[in-house]
Design an enzyme around this catalytic site. Structure first.
Site: not given
Ligand code: SAH
Length: 219
Positions: A67
């Site tokens: 993010s």
């Molecule tokens: N917090 C992360 C941001 C990652 S982007 C960071 O600091 O890098 C969002 C993430 O949510 C992705 O890795 C994606 O695979 C995950 N995601 C999407 N749907 C999800 C679900 N139902 N349960 C868990 N993770 C999920």
């Protein structure tokens, strides 16, 4: 290894990023301190490291992104984390947001839907020596086996607020979740005043990768 080196250049860029976040309206000194402390470039692919202190989201593999720093700061500020609190994160991704929560003294539980990201980030955090509880699976149902939580943060864009997440919050707890269509979302902050009294506040203008799974988008 070079990638895990934190040079004066990186530290300088990080201070400039913190100044930028402050100018954009982030006020919590605790949150700004955590961003100033944690080397964001550690969480980047080597090829993208020079971009690590831009206020932008970047690819982390599997079609996912780390993010934007402003978004991490904004969500973390809304969450108002206090040391010792139990915090659940949905969407571990690179592990950066989880590490910020860890630096704020939270006991972090985090769940990731993409197996490869889960495995990679688990290995990486171990190497960094950052301790949190990592889980692989669909986080739209929360993580009932460790509930209730003081705070819950969702870091992917959701079509709705999953009921399970509100159910797994302690009374007095806060849930921060981006809700909207697949491209744009409103940040929703839910405060569980009592079992039946839920307060809802909204903040416009965010763009996350989609939350998948049972109460998320259908791929
Ligand atoms: N917090 C992360 C941001 C990652 S982007 C960071 O600091 O890098 C969002 C993430 O949510 C992705 O890795 C994606 O695979 C995950 N995601 C999407 N749907 C999800 C679900 N139902 N349960 C868990 N993770 C999920």
């Amino acid at each position: 290894m070079l990638k895990l080196e934190d040079t004066y250049l990186h530290k300088g860029k990080r201070r400039a990023l913190v100044a930028e976040l402050r100018a954009k309206g982030i006020q919590s000194e605790k949150v700004l301190d955590a961003i100033n402390t944690l080397p964001r470039h550690f969480f980047f692919d080597t090829a993208l490291i020079s971009h690590a202190y831009e206020d932008k989201a970047f690819p982390i593999g599997e079609g996912q992104t780390i993010s934007q720093p402003y978004t991490v700061a904004f969500q973390t500020e809304l969450l108002d984390v206090k040391s010792g609190e139990k915090v659940l994160e949905i969407g571990t991704g690179s592990g950066y947001q989880g590490s910020i929560l860890h630096l704020l003294g939270a006991e972090v539980y985090t769940i990731e839907y993409q197996k490869k990201l889960f495995e990679g980030t688990q290995r990486f955090l171990k190497r960094l020596g950052i301790e949190m509880n990592l889980f692989y699976g669909d986080g739209t149902g929360g993580l009932p086996q460790h509930a209730p939580y003081d705070k819950i943060i969702v870091t992917a864009g959701a079509p709705i607020v999953p009921e399970a997440l509100i159910a797994q919050l302690k009374v007095g707890g806060i849930l921060v979740i981006p809700v909207g269509d697949r491209r744009r979302q409103t940040m929703v902050k839910i405060t569980k005043k009592s079992a039946k009294n839920i307060e809802r506040e909204e903040f416009e203008g965010f763009a996350f990768v989609p939350l998948l799974g049972k109460d998320g988008w259908k791929h």
